[in-house]
Design an enzyme around this catalytic site. Sequence first.
Site, PDB file in Angstrom:
ATOM      1  N   CYS A 185       0.820  -1.217   0.000  1.00 27.71           N
ATOM      2  CA  CYS A 185       0.000   0.000   0.000  1.00 27.71           C
ATOM      3  C   CYS A 185       0.853   1.267   0.000  1.00 27.71           C
ATOM      4  O   CYS A 185       0.449   2.299  -0.549  1.00 27.71           O
ATOM      5  CB  CYS A 185      -0.924   0.010   1.219  1.00 27.71           C
ATOM      6  SG  CYS A 185      -2.173  -1.291   1.189  1.00 27.71           S
ATOM      7  N   CYS A 345     -38.486 -10.282  33.259  1.00 28.32           N
ATOM      8  CA  CYS A 345     -37.930 -10.923  32.070  1.00 28.32           C
ATOM      9  C   CYS A 345     -36.904  -9.955  31.484  1.00 28.32           C
ATOM     10  O   CYS A 345     -36.379  -9.109  32.215  1.00 28.32           O
ATOM     11  CB  CYS A 345     -39.030 -11.288  31.066  1.00 28.32           C
ATOM     12  SG  CYS A 345     -39.908  -9.872  30.384  1.00 28.32           S
TER      13      CYS A 345
END
Length: 394
Positions: A185, A345
């Site tokens: 790169c 819950c």
Amino acid sequence: MSLFTAGEWQQYQRHVQLNEVGVTGQLRLKHAKVVIVGAGGLGCPVAMYLGAAGVGHITIVDGDCISQTNLHRQVLFSFADIGKSKARVVAKRLNDNNPFITVLGVKEPLVAANMHRLVNKADIVLDCTDNFAARMLINDHCLVQAIPWIYASVLGTNGQMALFTPDGPCFRCVFPEIPVDVPDCNAAGVLSTLPGTLGLLQANSCLQYLISEQCEIAGKLFLFSGSTNQLRTINLSKNTQCVCAQPTAKSPVGVRVRATPAKLKESEQANIDSTAACHQNIKLTPQTFVNLLLGHKTPFLLDVRSEQEHRGFNIGGVCISLSEDLLQQVTAECTDRTAAIFVYCQSGKRSDQAVGLLSEAGYSELYSLEGGLSALLEERQLTKILSEFLASRA
């Protein structure tokens, strides 16, 4: 005893809700040991997402320091980080985002001399480097130690990725020799989004491998075009002349057998098998719910999630899910229809339904946690008070 802390449960809730992950998969991630070699364009997104996902032990190996030319694609760094160690900055960023994991930043290049120390305990290695010599080193060491690893490379507007496992074709089956005159790169440039794209593919492949006992990604080379957004797949096969196909003393055959990565302890696996559901009627905010619960001498605390969710994290009480015979089991546990029953819950929906069913059955004092554990755990001081109360009664 919960398998996760309250903080972990909050952090990973959207993962645990997925059938493909669940408590079992998240525990595998929690126990997994991952080594990321390279903290640049590929390493930044890989580390960022694996850390956020809850991979419990991450080692980042990179001997380089941050330069301004890195900033257009290495998204974990800022201008103020120029000159600092890449590995250490990435480690800090990961822990800032997720304090429930262990991250080690190693300011060293990966070489033959430190491979054993840094790699041998890993469940999987991710190659986020930009050179073939390092990849060959990783491949050959992982072959001997039977460690899976994930390769990726980017150049210009194209990239490729592959997951190599101990029983499949290796990197040398695809690249028998180190190619010459291949620019990196620094010399050829790279589109800023390309390392992010390939890094995400690496991270996703890593999670799939760690979570699932069946991984369909292995043994394939994925080719991505940044110009067209097209992803092609090539099925790989072993080269019969490659070292990985030869059962020598230096090959993985007979050297080391690894189970599925991040296998759980038997006691933990036994803790997480079941299914569920839940219901509600009289909704109480987390503050009121806790205040009333603490004020009752003999409250009946009921978790109506699945046994699996309860094992993952709970605030105490009896777990009876809606998928079971709720009324029969509650009646067996609590015969007094005038007793105070506190139902919770995850989100409050299942506890609403449970309270409705229990009310129809003649129970008169019923309380549902509005917003469920999700809402309660947002109130950290409240959670601490409740935990101390429940611990004192244990």
